[in-house]
Design an enzyme around this catalytic site. Structure first.
Site, PDB file in Angstrom:
ATOM      1  N   CYS A   1     -21.787 -13.725 -40.779  1.00 40.74           N
ATOM      2  CA  CYS A   1     -23.133 -14.551 -41.438  1.00 40.74           C
ATOM      3  C   CYS A   1     -22.488 -15.942 -42.276  1.00 40.74           C
ATOM      4  O   CYS A   1     -21.844 -15.888 -43.442  1.00 40.74           O
ATOM      5  CB  CYS A   1     -23.970 -13.842 -42.585  1.00 40.74           C
ATOM      6  SG  CYS A   1     -25.384 -14.927 -43.254  1.00 40.74           S
TER       7      CYS A   1
ATOM      8  N   CYS B   1     -24.229 -16.968 -45.452  1.00 41.09           N
ATOM      9  CA  CYS B   1     -23.872 -15.971 -46.252  1.00 41.09           C
ATOM     10  C   CYS B   1     -22.697 -16.174 -47.208  1.00 41.09           C
ATOM     11  O   CYS B   1     -22.610 -16.029 -48.316  1.00 41.09           O
ATOM     12  CB  CYS B   1     -24.192 -14.608 -45.905  1.00 41.09           C
ATOM     13  SG  CYS B   1     -25.512 -14.201 -44.856  1.00 41.09           S
ATOM     14  N   ASP B   2     -21.364 -16.277 -46.448  1.00 38.29           N
ATOM     15  CA  ASP B   2     -20.357 -15.941 -46.722  1.00 38.29           C
ATOM     16  C   ASP B   2     -19.524 -17.326 -46.560  1.00 38.29           C
ATOM     17  O   ASP B   2     -18.308 -17.217 -47.248  1.00 38.29           O
ATOM     18  CB  ASP B   2     -19.626 -14.932 -45.951  1.00 38.29           C
ATOM     19  CG  ASP B   2     -20.293 -13.589 -46.160  1.00 38.29           C
ATOM     20  OD1 ASP B   2     -20.716 -13.450 -47.434  1.00 38.29           O
ATOM     21  OD2 ASP B   2     -20.316 -12.643 -45.250  1.00 38.29           O
TER      22      ASP B   2
END
Ligand code: NAP
Length: 311
Positions: free
Chosen positions: A134, A137-138
């Protein structure tokens, strides 16, 4: 909250929310069960440039938020939880949602799809320690680092471009020379000076130790020469497509060989009367937010038609 519904919708992405919008406006008082990731894949995407009606694009989470507000206006109820089991053998259908029993006269399945993983050595133990599925997200954790994105589809191109906001260099690793991604997305990535392409490279393993600094690199095998080497990296993002979330319905609903739900003709009807499927869970071909929303609308109209003739 009533435990019996005329229409129950599993999934809170664009398909589920659009189904809820149409069902609510038909006075069917739908209940939407949002899973552990309410809003679906759009909540982990960034700019959505191809949803009609937004000339300057819109952020995925904002689009979901707007849809949510629109649906709530017409009296839809939401439950956050996981469906543990379903009994579709008789009507009303029965669902176990985290221990609570709900029944419904019709069911719309809009459970979407989740990121596919490579299944190679090191992937499990280094997930969260340099390996991710992701980018939104990261990506933030890789400021000034050298990373890679694995895949040759639109997701890989989009994530590679997005990750250049953080990383000093992004290597796009793809197992072939030709891309599944649309030409415009490939061009965007090719024109980005921070992105380098490593083509015909097959990932064999993620190398590193979660307890000692995490990922060190990706072991690659050249598809033509067979040469094996380790590309040293701080981070690796897997962007190789998705698998449909249909485990709950195995053996009950008809699916294709990869697990996507099958619908009857140009409708959203599954093989069980009263059960309809919308969005990515039944779409291995288009998988767009707008097509998911479109089939969500169709599923609500199909459910309405079913209830009119079977109540
Ligand atoms: P996709 O189109 O299915 O592409 C998956 C890619 O991963 C392919 O290039 C595939 O390689 C590669 N791959 C699969 N398994 C692999 C493995 N085991 N090892 C190495 N590589 C592997 O998936 P996607 O990129 O997630 O896109 C899904 C859908 O969403 C598409 O319809 C796409 O258009 C859409 N989408 C649109 C946008 C946008 O328009 N902004 C953004 C993201 C996604 P091969 O080509 O060799 O099979």
């Amino acid at each position: 909250m009533s435990s019996h519904r005329k229409v129950l919708i599993i999934g809170g992405g664009p398909a589920g929310l659009t189904a809820a919008l149409y069902a609510a406006r038909a006075n069917l008082a739908p209940l939407v069960i949002e899973g552990l990731q309410p809003g679906g894949q759009l909540t982990i995407t960034t700019e959505v440039e191809n949803f009609p009606g937004f000339p300057h694009g819109i952020q995925g989470p904002e689009l979901i938020d707007n849809l949510h507000q629109q649906v709530e206006r017409f009296g839809t109820e939401f439950v956050m939880g996981s469906v543990q089991s379903v009994d579709l053998s008789r009507r009303p259908f029965t669902l176990d949602v985290d221990g609570e029993t709900l029944t419904t006269d019709s069911l719309i399945i809009a459970t979407g799809a989740t990121a596919r993983l490579l299944g190679i050595p090191g992937e499990d133990k280094l997930m969260g320690y340099g390996v991710s599925a992701c980018a939104t997200c990261d990506g933030f954790f890789f400021k000034g680092k050298e990373i890679c994105v694995i895949g040759g589809g639109d997701s890989a191109m989009e994530e590679a471009c997005f990750l250049t906001n953080f990383a000093s260099k992004v290597t796009l690793i793809h197992r072939r020379e030709a891309f599944r991604a649309s030409p415009i997305m490939v061009e965007k990535a090719r024109n980005n000076p921070k992105i380098e392409f490593a083509l015909n490279e097959i990932p064999l393993a993620f190398v590193g130790d979660a307890a000692q600094g995490g990922l060190e690199g990706v072991e690659l095998k050249h598809a033509v020469s067979g040469a094996v080497h380790v590309l040293k990296l701080d981070g690796a993002f897997v962007a190789i497509g998705h698998v449909p979330n249909t485990a709950l319905f195995k053996g009950v609903l008809e699916m294709d060989e990869t697990g996507y739900l099958l619908c009857q003709g140009r409708t959203t009807a599954t093989n069980v009367p009263g059960v309809f499927a919308a969005g990515d869970v039944a779409d291995s071909r288009y998988r767009q937010a707008i097509s998911a929303a479109g089939t969500g609308c169709m599923a609500a109209l199909d459910a309405q038609h079913f209830l009119d003739h079977n109540s």
